[in-house]
Design an enzyme around this catalytic site. Structure first.
Site, PDB file in Angstrom:
ATOM      1  N   GLY A   1       0.813  -1.218   0.000  1.00 59.15           N
ATOM      2  CA  GLY A   1       0.000   0.000   0.000  1.00 59.15           C
ATOM      3  C   GLY A   1       0.844   1.263   0.000  1.00 59.15           C
ATOM      4  O   GLY A   1       0.590   2.212  -0.752  1.00 59.15           O
TER       5      GLY A   1
ATOM      6  N   LYS B   1      -7.028  -2.511  15.070  1.00 63.75           N
ATOM      7  CA  LYS B   1      -8.240  -2.613  14.232  1.00 63.75           C
ATOM      8  C   LYS B   1      -9.187  -3.663  14.805  1.00 63.75           C
ATOM      9  O   LYS B   1     -10.395  -3.463  14.871  1.00 63.75           O
ATOM     10  CB  LYS B   1      -7.868  -3.050  12.809  1.00 63.75           C
TER      11      LYS B   1
HETATM   12  O1  F6P Z   1      -2.539   1.009   8.095  1.00 58.57           O
HETATM   13  C1  F6P Z   1      -2.551  -0.298   7.635  1.00 58.57           C
HETATM   14  C2  F6P Z   1      -2.821  -0.364   6.177  1.00 58.57           C
HETATM   15  O2  F6P Z   1      -3.017  -1.698   5.850  1.00 58.57           O
HETATM   16  C3  F6P Z   1      -1.737   0.269   5.319  1.00 58.57           C
HETATM   17  O3  F6P Z   1      -0.673  -0.567   5.114  1.00 58.57           O
HETATM   18  C4  F6P Z   1      -2.507   0.598   4.098  1.00 58.57           C
HETATM   19  O4  F6P Z   1      -1.819   1.507   3.289  1.00 58.57           O
HETATM   20  C5  F6P Z   1      -3.774   1.150   4.688  1.00 58.57           C
HETATM   21  O5  F6P Z   1      -4.010   0.344   5.828  1.00 58.57           O
HETATM   22  C6  F6P Z   1      -4.962   1.141   3.781  1.00 58.57           C
HETATM   23  O6  F6P Z   1      -5.249  -0.156   3.340  1.00 58.57           O
HETATM   24  P1  F6P Z   1      -6.220  -0.423   2.115  1.00 58.57           P
HETATM   25  O7  F6P Z   1      -5.619   0.212   0.915  1.00 58.57           O
HETATM   26  O8  F6P Z   1      -6.300  -1.919   2.003  1.00 58.57           O
HETATM   27  O9  F6P Z   1      -7.549   0.185   2.440  1.00 58.57           O
END
Ligand code: F6P
Length: 556
Positions: free
Chosen positions: A280, A517
């Site tokens: 991400g 989370k």
């Molecule tokens: O903060 C954790 C995380 O998994 C990041 O690594 C990622 O960029 C963000 O959440 C958003 O995740 P997603 O693009 O799956 O919504």
């Protein structure tokens, strides 16, 4: 075979501290104690030339660091003993270097030229990358030309990217950085926070008929993003009398999860995909950059990708002793592991780079904030540093006092841009003067003797002395164009990669963010239940839940 094995990573855990270069650096740090930057410059007239490097339109000055030639030699030995080159090659070859998630790490494929071949499981991923880029470009053409309209036939004037973390910070940072390249007919906004104030503020002055939402989530499981996406759908439906056919004209998605996107109600035809081998925080040059492509146009987006690729090539082909991201990483390891620094400041002297520190916080701290090695052994040395900062000159009137006279060692990157983008070019000279002055002041300070000669009263001298020896890297970009921005971001990506190799950690997972989370999903039910919930947390959490419920008028 995972990459940890393929590049000779030992199955039996050994600590980086046992490496000869690590031990030599520890001894060397003691020897260097008390050496001043003033003395190092006086002794070596070629220092600035020897420690200045140039690539991709940027000049990087490492000379104001607390290092000698011996230090640099030992750091390069450390890179060799940690197999940085082999790990780099394993990444570019598509090996599974993300050990804990068993994935390749191929953000470099996102900006590879159309005719390049990078295989994952025998499959050339570059072709797929360019298929998505082509679809993004076609969609962009339709929106910018007015061919794609909203539900009532009106042109789209604002795109709102809904995402968080890697699905927000990259396009948000790059949009601000490239504002002079943005089509004035089409602007972007960014909504990330689950705090409803974010969505409400972003949409307060907008006309739904002219607004397009890009819901961006790699996993399509992220609570914040899906909650804001539902708020956006309600806002659109409210504007069009509940007519659900409006959704198709006002929503597109960016994700790896086609099923999740379809279940949400966005037509998969309007989804732009990417792949699990893109982390991400390494995804701004994938479809996650759609808001950016829409606003700066496909040609400038292609330039951005070319800039990333320029720096990829520098990183891939340049020997370590001239490889800028490798040197940058080694210097940070020097401060972090041998001189006791805890933080690293990033100080861009550009209003357009306002969001760079926040972007780099995720890139670096989510990548390298790890406590075990690749084989799961607890590390016995420091890993990821704390990244912070804000644009100069604002920071100078806030926290630089601590940098100049405080007791903490805070290495800093000062980033200046040579060509002004604003019409106020005299102000640009002033801005650049501050970059150079700060680097000079931090390095050399002002001694008692200098103050005395300047006639400063004796009793004031201790208060006014600046000891200097505050290390900085100065990065001078020739201009802040899409191409240079791409190179700058790739520089930091590869710096983070190199640090991760030195620390023997997995820079590409992020298990640490999961626990909070999971706990939040339980607590949201306890906060909102009609009946007093049976609380089984620690006494502190229980008390906080009860107080919140009471304050919101819910029975406890
Ligand atoms: O903060 C954790 C995380 O998994 C990041 O690594 C990622 O960029 C963000 O959440 C958003 O995740 P997603 O693009 O799956 O919504």
């Amino acid at each position: 075979m995972t990459s940890a094995q393929s590049v000779g990573h030992p199955r039996v855990a050994t600590s980086r501290r046992e490496l000869p270069a690590w031990q030599a650096l520890q001894r060397h740090a003691d020897e260097l104690h008390g050496v001043t930057l003033r003395a190092l410059f006086d002794q070596d007239p070629d220092r600035a030339r020897d420690l200045g490097f140039e690539t991709c339109g940027m000049y990087v000055d490492f000379s104001k660091h607390l290092v000698t030639r011996t230090t640099m030699g030992l750091l390069l030995d450390l890179a060799e003993q940690c197999a940085v080159t082999q790990r780099r090659d394993a990444m570019f070859a598509g090996e599974e270097i993300n050990i804990s998630e068993r994935r390749a790490v191929l953000h470099v494929a996102l900006r590879a030229p159309r005719d390049a071949v990078i295989a994952v499981d025998g499959h050339n991923v570059v072709a797929e990358v360019h298929q998505v880029l082509d679809r993004m470009a076609e969609f962009t053409r339709r929106v910018r030309s007015g061919e794609w309209t909203g539900h009532t036939g009106r042109r789209i004037r604002t795109v709102i990217n809904i995402g968080i973390g890697g699905s927000d910070l990259g396009p948000r940072m790059a949009y601000q950085a490239l504002l002079p390249y943005v089509d004035p007919q089409l602007s972007a906004r960014f909504v990330s926070n689950v705090d409803g104030a974010d969505f409400v503020t972003a949409t307060a002055d907008l006309d739904p008929a002219e607004t397009l939402f890009i819901v961006s989530s790699k996993s399509w499981h992220t609570l914040e993003t899906l909650t804001n996406a539902r708020a956006a759908r309600a806002w659109i439906l409210d504007a069009f009398g509940g007519d659900t056919t409006a959704v198709a004209k006002h929503f597109v998605a960016v994700s790896t999860n086609a099923q999740g996107v379809a279940e949400f109600g966005i037509d998969p035809q309007n989804m732009f995909g990417f792949w699990d081998w893109v982390g991400g925080r390494y995804s701004m040059d994938s479809a996650v950059g759609l808001s950016l492509m829409l606003t700066i146009g496909p040609d400038q987006f292609t330039e951005l990708l070319a800039g990333f690729h320029d720096l990829d090539e520098h990183f891939r082909t340049t020997p370590a002793e001239r490889n800028i991201p490798v040197l940058m990483a080694l210097l940070e390891v020097w401060y972090n592991n041998f001189l006791g620094a805890q933080t690293q400041a990033v100080l861009p002297y550009s209003h357009y780079l306002e969001h760079l520190p926040a972007y780099l916080q995720q890139l670096e701290m989510e990548s390298n904030g790890k406590h075990v090695t690749l084989v799961g052994q607890h590390v016995d040395y420091q890993t990821g540093q704390i990244i912070w900062g804000q644009p100069g000159t604002n920071g100078q009137h806030a926290f630089y006092q601590l940098l100049h006279q405080g007791t903490k060692l805070v290495p800093a990157d000062l980033i200046g841009v040579v060509q002004p983008l604003s019409k106020l070019t005299d102000q640009h000279d002033l801005l650049l003067a501050n970059v150079l002055a700060q680097a000079e002041a931090l390095a050399f300070g002002r001694s008692e003797d200098q103050l005395r000669q300047a006639g400063v009263p004796e009793e004031e001298i201790p208060h006014r002395v600046c000891e200097g020896n505050r290390p900085t890297t100065t990065v001078l970009l020739d201009q802040l164009s899409p191409r240079r921005l791409g190179s700058l971001i790739a520089l930091y990506e590869h710096k983070v990669f190199t640090e991760g190799v030195i620390w023997d950690i997995d820079s590409f997972d992020q298990w640490g963010v999961e626990l909070g989370k999971i706990l939040a999903t339980t607590i949201i039910e306890e906060l909102t239940a009609d009946e007093p919930p049976r609380l089984a947390h620690d006494s502190s959490t229980n008390e906080l839940i009860r107080r919140y419920r009471a304050a919101r008028g819910r029975p406890i």
